[in-house]
Design an enzyme around this catalytic site. Sequence first.
Site, PDB file in Angstrom:
ATOM      1  N   LYS A 139      59.078  11.502 108.000  1.00  0.00           N
ATOM      2  CA  LYS A 139      59.941  10.230 108.384  1.00  0.00           C
ATOM      3  C   LYS A 139      59.105   8.887 108.315  1.00  0.00           C
ATOM      4  CE  LYS A 139      62.816  13.228 111.440  1.00  0.00           C
ATOM      5  NZ  LYS A 139      63.438  13.435 112.572  1.00  0.00           N
ATOM      6  N   PHE A 185      72.896  10.134 119.933  1.00  0.00           N
ATOM      7  CA  PHE A 185      71.857   9.465 119.414  1.00  0.00           C
ATOM      8  C   PHE A 185      71.991   9.351 117.605  1.00  0.00           C
ATOM      9  CE2 PHE A 185      71.345  14.101 119.266  1.00  0.00           C
ATOM     10  CZ  PHE A 185      71.115  14.261 118.091  1.00  0.00           C
ATOM     11  N   ARG A 244      54.856  17.603 115.658  1.00  0.00           N
ATOM     12  CA  ARG A 244      55.592  16.712 116.359  1.00  0.00           C
ATOM     13  C   ARG A 244      54.831  16.053 117.509  1.00  0.00           C
ATOM     14  NH1 ARG A 244      61.355  19.713 115.442  1.00  0.00           N
ATOM     15  NH2 ARG A 244      62.116  18.543 113.752  1.00  0.00           N
ATOM     16  N   ASN A 297      60.404  11.695 116.109  1.00  0.00           N
ATOM     17  CA  ASN A 297      59.409  13.076 116.105  1.00  0.00           C
ATOM     18  C   ASN A 297      58.525  13.135 114.909  1.00  0.00           C
ATOM     19  OD1 ASN A 297      61.453  13.718 114.462  1.00  0.00           O
ATOM     20  ND2 ASN A 297      62.407  15.388 115.604  1.00  0.00           N
ATOM     21  N   HIS A 321      60.948  16.348 109.902  1.00  0.00           N
ATOM     22  CA  HIS A 321      62.130  16.876 109.784  1.00  0.00           C
ATOM     23  C   HIS A 321      61.898  18.510 109.315  1.00  0.00           C
ATOM     24  CE1 HIS A 321      66.441  17.970 109.033  1.00  0.00           C
ATOM     25  NE2 HIS A 321      65.969  18.601 107.840  1.00  0.00           N
TER      26      HIS A 321
END
Length: 185
Positions: A20, A66, A114, A124, A127
């Site tokens: 990410k 979220f 994570r 986190n 993915h």
Amino acid sequence: MEVLMPEPQIYVERTLAIIKPDVIDKEEEIEDLILRSGFHITQKRKLQLSPEQCSNFYAEQFGKVFFPNLTAYMSSGPIVAMVLARNSAVSYWKELLGPSNSLRARITHAHSLRALYGTDELRNGLHGSVSISSAEKEIRFIFPEAIVEPIPTGQRARDYLNLYVKPTLLAGLTALCKEKPADPM
């Protein structure tokens, strides 16, 4: 001198991994951990998703509190998407990732990715697909040119082997047995 070759492996299970935006600078370090964990990276792509693409990718999360923050976070910078392959790829990747909440991961799975790279329950760091079917869908989304076929199991796998593999092997082995080389060494 005898050359030892590793046994050939065919990895039929694949999963999608995404580094990410907030941990993109740790890409090489994360890739090294992935490879040392027995995965093969069969495809890799660096891209930046638009908020609309993120909404489509995370459509199953739509309506959750979220969701707007997730799409904003995922579209905030470039990501690295990888197709990982190995035996039981989905379950091993989920195990390596640890819980989705990085704060909880630090307590319960301190060595998970994570726990190491995430900062909170939304950010986190990575993915992972939750199932084989979601992996196929997500791989098609990120790598539209990829050929992702469902893995045959049970009777479908036996039918394929009986129809295509066994006759080819039988013909090849029969031809090989009929050959009598003058000097086999």
